[in-house]
Scaffold this active site. Structure first.
Site, PDB file in Angstrom:
ATOM      1  CB  THR A  41      30.446  40.539  39.773  1.00 26.62           C
ATOM      2  OG1 THR A  41      31.678  41.077  40.274  1.00 26.62           O
ATOM      3  CG2 THR A  41      30.366  39.063  40.151  1.00 26.62           C
TER       4      THR A  41
ATOM      5  CG  PHE B 213      49.238  46.067  37.163  1.00 27.75           C
ATOM      6  CD1 PHE B 213      50.261  45.948  36.249  1.00 27.75           C
ATOM      7  CD2 PHE B 213      47.942  45.860  36.733  1.00 27.75           C
ATOM      8  CE1 PHE B 213      49.999  45.637  34.923  1.00 27.75           C
ATOM      9  CE2 PHE B 213      47.665  45.547  35.413  1.00 27.75           C
ATOM     10  CZ  PHE B 213      48.699  45.437  34.496  1.00 27.75           C
ATOM     11  CB  SER B 214      48.407  45.799  43.401  1.00 29.75           C
ATOM     12  OG  SER B 214      47.364  44.854  43.220  1.00 29.75           O
ATOM     13  NE  ARG B 215      53.665  40.127  45.274  1.00 30.33           N
ATOM     14  CZ  ARG B 215      54.597  39.210  45.438  1.00 30.33           C
ATOM     15  NH1 ARG B 215      55.261  39.138  46.575  1.00 30.33           N
ATOM     16  NH2 ARG B 215      54.872  38.354  44.471  1.00 30.33           N
ATOM     17  CB  VAL B 216      46.814  44.421  49.392  1.00 28.59           C
ATOM     18  CG1 VAL B 216      46.151  45.263  50.469  1.00 28.59           C
ATOM     19  CG2 VAL B 216      46.457  44.923  48.013  1.00 28.59           C
TER      20      VAL B 216
ATOM     21  CE  LYS C  76      32.431  41.408  43.736  1.00 27.86           C
ATOM     22  NZ  LYS C  76      33.068  40.512  42.738  1.00 27.86           N
TER      23      LYS C  76
ATOM     24  CB  ILE D  47      45.538  41.584  52.614  1.00 31.31           C
ATOM     25  CG1 ILE D  47      45.831  42.083  54.025  1.00 31.31           C
ATOM     26  CG2 ILE D  47      44.036  41.399  52.420  1.00 31.31           C
ATOM     27  CD1 ILE D  47      45.237  43.449  54.307  1.00 31.31           C
ATOM     28  N   GLY D  48      46.549  40.276  49.944  1.00 35.31           N
ATOM     29  CA  GLY D  48      46.233  39.856  48.583  1.00 35.31           C
ATOM     30  C   GLY D  48      47.303  40.313  47.616  1.00 35.31           C
ATOM     31  NE  ARG D  49      50.256  35.642  45.866  1.00 39.25           N
ATOM     32  CZ  ARG D  49      51.238  34.790  46.110  1.00 39.25           C
ATOM     33  NH1 ARG D  49      52.484  35.209  46.094  1.00 39.25           N
ATOM     34  NH2 ARG D  49      50.967  33.525  46.365  1.00 39.25           N
ATOM     35  N   GLY D  50      48.107  40.899  43.092  1.00 38.28           N
ATOM     36  CA  GLY D  50      47.491  40.998  41.787  1.00 38.28           C
ATOM     37  C   GLY D  50      48.485  41.319  40.699  1.00 38.28           C
TER      38      GLY D  50
ATOM     39  CG  ASN E 258      33.272  44.507  46.159  1.00 34.97           C
ATOM     40  OD1 ASN E 258      34.216  43.826  46.540  1.00 34.97           O
ATOM     41  ND2 ASN E 258      32.989  44.691  44.885  1.00 34.97           N
TER      42      ASN E 258
ATOM     43  CG  ASP F 190      36.800  46.023  44.495  1.00 36.17           C
ATOM     44  OD1 ASP F 190      37.469  46.769  43.763  1.00 36.17           O
ATOM     45  OD2 ASP F 190      36.656  44.813  44.265  1.00 36.17           O
TER      46      ASP F 190
ATOM     47  CG  ASP G 262      32.617  44.573  41.009  1.00 30.81           C
ATOM     48  OD1 ASP G 262      31.700  43.812  40.634  1.00 30.81           O
ATOM     49  OD2 ASP G 262      33.716  44.154  41.418  1.00 30.81           O
TER      50      ASP G 262
END
Length: 448
Positions: A271, A102-105, A213, A97-100, A216, A232, A211
């Site tokens: 944001t 320090f993380s992957r989802v 918005k 789904i996503g990556r960052g 989210n 989030d 955050d």
């Protein structure tokens, strides 16, 4: 404009946060010797990009056909290899789904029940990763509400922590508005009521989201009766809610857990278009920043346009600290005065005079479900304004954030620590370093 990815987090000074960090550190140290070869291997791979929980939740059934492609099958196999076998024994990994940083989802399926979930895998070997993980966990482990994304379970290992979360497949709030084909004030009030219920719950727990918005706010499923979820919590924190505490009132400002709920928040984060004036002016702030963001969200949901928007961050911030917005243009002539009053009471420069979550949920426009409002279909105007905004944003930042998990859809990400120094310089240039001037001369409200 910069498309920031990093989260700015407050220092680890509070009891609940520290306890989670200590737990992660202790668990990691206990296995340091056995995992040293693995650590060296991971260091060679380099850091991952950071990922927000909101982007973890948006996987939908439309991703299923992608898995038939051989390349995607290979990717799924690669992600499975990175997961601890004790996790994959319980959950079947379906898609990234996503990556960052320090993380992957990934989207997963529980092997026994076949129920879909999202798993956020976070690297906690580095201190920064531990801080991000602990900050998120300390909040998620406390929440349980139908309008707040739910943490299902946590797997903690020496180098990684796996957070199993509800998977929201109904899409973002604005996506639902556009796809419906028919949208009235009553529909807007029903959606905002669910958001307010979640925010009121968070504030009563002493949690400030920081955050909020439309991106989210996700629907749990595609059905018309789906609940709307606040997601989030990468920037969420305890604090800033001194008068709204969980448990019995205590004269020392602490709740029944002993956690302090009275300290002011100071970290500049969020944001840009949704940040409250007091955050931009670098004043100590409270959970009232969430209510300002809800005012911005209400404005967008009813019109498809932003109350505060500008290509220049300096001019954008100037408009926000002056409270300069208007109800001009379509569809505002058809929007009720009660709806406008709801927005005006949230977009007040003085945070002490803003509606609290408890007050907002009791505003006549929300209580009556906009019963006295026009039943005109606002869909066409909202969709047209959203398309125009998307077109402008694409032309400004064509390569904005395709690989970023933390930025919003128009390439305006969270304020990063690197940007803080730049924004301070811009603030001095635009006079934002004189907060007393902005507060002493607040806007009287928008022109109708």
């Amino acid at each position: 404009m910069g498309c920031g990815n990093s989260k700015v987090l407050p220092g680890a000074t509070k009891k609940g946060y520290v306890s989670v960090v200590q737990s992660l550190v202790a668990f990691s140290k206990a296995h340091d010797d056995d995992d040293e070869p693995k650590k060296r291997k991971e260091k060679q791979r380099g850091p991952w990009l950071s990922t927000s929980i909101k982007n973890l939740q948006t996987a939908s059934n439309s991703q299923q056909p992608m898995l038939r492609d051989g390349r995607h099958q290979d990717k799924v196999a690669m992600y499975k290899d990175k997961f601890d076998p004790r996790v994959t024994a319980r959950y079947d990994i379906k898609a990234l789904i996503g990556r960052g940083s320090f993380s992957r989802v990934v989207r997963v399926e529980h092997r026994a029940t076949r129920q879909p979930f999202a798993i956020k895998m976070m690297e906690v070997e580095a201190p920064e990763g531990r801080e991000v993980c602990a900050s998120e966990l300390v909040v998620l482990q406390r929440v349980s509400h139908s309008n707040v994304i739910q943490l299902i379970e946590v797997f903690q290992f020496p180098q990684r922590v796996y957070m199993v979360l509800e998977l929201a497949t109904g899409g973002e709030l604005l996506d639902r508005v556009v796809s419906r084909g028919h949208f009235t004030e009553r529909d807007a009030s029903q959606a905002l009521l669910m958001v307010l219920a979640g925010v009121e719950y968070l504030h009563n727990l002493g949690i400030t989201h920081r955050d909020l918005k439309p991106e989210n706010l996700l629907y749990y499923h595609p059905g018309a009766n789906s609940r709307l979820l606040v997601t989030d919590f990468g920037l969420a924190t305890f604090g800033g809610t001194g008068t709204e505490v969980s448990g019995p009132d205590r004269s020392d400002g602490r709740d029944h857990t002993g956690a302090d709920r009275t300290w002011s928040l100071r970290t500049t984060c969020g944001t840009p278009e949704y940040m409250a004036p007091e955050v931009l002016l670098r004043k100590p702030y409270s959970c009232a920043v969430d209510m300002w963001a809800l005012g911005v969200i209400a404005y967008i949901v009813l019109s498809g346009s932003m109350p505060f928007e500008d290509d220049s961050r300096t001019r954008l911030y100037g408009s926000i600290v002056r409270g300069k917005y208007s109800f001009h243009g379509d569809p505002w002539p058809s929007v009720s005065n009660l709806a406008k009053d709801f927005i005006q009471r949230l977009l007040l420069l003085d945070p002490a005079t803003r509606l609290t979550a408890n007050q907002a949920i009791r505003h006549p426009w929300v209580v009556t479900m906009a019963a006295g409002s026009s039943m005109r279909n606002l869909h066409r105007s909202i969709s047209q304004n959203l398309r125009q905004r998307t077109s402008r944003s694409s032309s400004r930042c064509p390569s904005s954030t395709a690989s970023s998990g933390d930025s919003n859809s128009v390439g305006l990400g969270r304020l990063t620590s690197l940007e803080k120094n730049q924004e301070q310089q811009q603030g001095r240039a635009s006079g934002l370093t004189q907060p007393q001037r902005a507060i002493q001369h607040p806007a009287r409200g928008p022109s109708n």
